[in-house]
Design a protein around this motif. Sequence first.
Motif, short mmCIF file in Angstrom:
data_model
loop_
_atom_site.label_atom_id
_atom_site.label_comp_id
_atom_site.label_asym_id
_atom_site.label_seq_id
_atom_site.Cartn_x
_atom_site.Cartn_y
_atom_site.Cartn_z
N VAL A 76 44.72 40.62 40.13
CA VAL A 76 43.95 41.86 40.37
C VAL A 76 44.03 42.77 39.15
N TYR A 77 45.21 42.86 38.54
CA TYR A 77 45.39 43.71 37.37
C TYR A 77 44.49 43.25 36.23
N ILE A 78 44.49 41.95 35.96
CA ILE A 78 43.66 41.40 34.88
C ILE A 78 42.17 41.61 35.19
N ALA A 79 41.78 41.37 36.45
CA ALA A 79 40.39 41.55 36.84
C ALA A 79 39.97 43.01 36.65
N LEU A 80 40.85 43.94 37.03
CA LEU A 80 40.56 45.37 36.87
C LEU A 80 40.36 45.72 35.40
N LYS A 81 41.24 45.22 34.56
CA LYS A 81 41.15 45.51 33.13
C LYS A 81 39.87 44.93 32.53
N LEU A 82 39.50 43.72 32.95
CA LEU A 82 38.30 43.09 32.40
C LEU A 82 37.03 43.81 32.84
N VAL A 83 36.99 44.24 34.10
CA VAL A 83 35.83 44.97 34.61
C VAL A 83 35.66 46.28 33.84
N ILE A 84 36.76 46.98 33.63
CA ILE A 84 36.70 48.25 32.90
C ILE A 84 36.31 48.02 31.44
N LEU A 85 36.87 46.97 30.83
CA LEU A 85 36.53 46.67 29.44
C LEU A 85 35.05 46.38 29.28
N ILE A 86 34.51 45.57 30.17
CA ILE A 86 33.07 45.25 30.11
C ILE A 86 32.23 46.51 30.33
#
Length: 286
Positions: A138-148
Motif C-alpha cells: 500500500v505504501y509503494i502504491a501510494l507513493k507511485l500514485v502521488i508521483l504520477i
Amino acid sequence: MKINHIMKQPALGQKISELRKSKGLTQEELVEQCNISVRTIQRIEAGEVTPRSYTIKTILSALDYDLDKIKSEDSKVTKEFKKLFLLEIDDQKEVSFLTKQLSIAWISGIVYFIIGFAEFAVDYFRHFEDRMITNVTVYIALKLVILISIILFVRGFILISKIFKNYLLRITAFIFIFITCIFYTYDILSLFIGSFNPEIILDAEAVTYGVIGILFGISVLRLKNGLGTIATITGIFEIITYSFMATIILSLVGFVLLTPTIILEIILLYKVAVMLKAKQAEINSD
C-alpha cells in the motif's frame, strides 16, 4: 461538439472601430480590403468574439496601422492584444490536444492535493513514530500514485511554457519533476536498503524544493501579461512558500503555505484550459 464560450474583448473591438472610422471606411469597405466577412467584423467591433491573431494582423494591415505601435501603447486594449498574441495557436488538433492535456494536469493536481494528506500521515508515522500504518504494498502504491499525479500536474506547466513561450518555466518544471522522481524513488528503495536520518532527508528536500520553487514562482510571475491576476498571486505565493522552505528553520511555515499554493496552481492550469476551449470554439466556428 462546439464549446459555446465567448471571451469578450470590448476595448479591442472599439480600437478597431476607431481605426476604421478614422480612415473613413465602412465595415463593408473594410471587408473588401481584408477578405473577412461583414459578420466577423461586426462581432469583433461589438466585442462579441476573440479574433485570431492572424485576423487582427490582416485587419490592422488593411487599416495601415503598425502592430508594434498598438502593442506598445499603455492602455486597456494593449493588455487585450498581449493576451491575444500570447495565445497564438491556430491549429485545431494542437489546441484540442493542449486542452485535453491541461485538463488532465489540473485534475491530477486535485488528486495530488487530496492524496497528499494521506501521504503526510503515512510518512509522519514512518519517520517520526518509527512505525508503518500501512503495509509495504500500500505504501509503494501510494507513493507511485502521488508521483504520477505530480508528474502530470507539473507537466501542465511545461505545456503552458510552450503556449506562452516561457522558457524559465519549462526548465524549472523539468527540474521539479526530476528531483521529485529522485526523492520518491529514495522513499521506496529505503524500505529495502535502509534510510538516512529522516531529519537530514527532510532538510535536503526543503532546501532543494525551496530553491527550485523560488525560480518556479518567478517564472509564473512572467505569465501575468497573458493570465493576469491569477498568475501574479500564484507566483507571489510560490516565492513566499518556497522561500520559507529553503530556510529549513521556517520550513514548517512553507509546508503549511503549500496548501493554498497548490490550489492556486490548479486554478491557473484550469484557467488556461478554459482559454484553450474558447480558442477551440473560435477555430471551429470559422
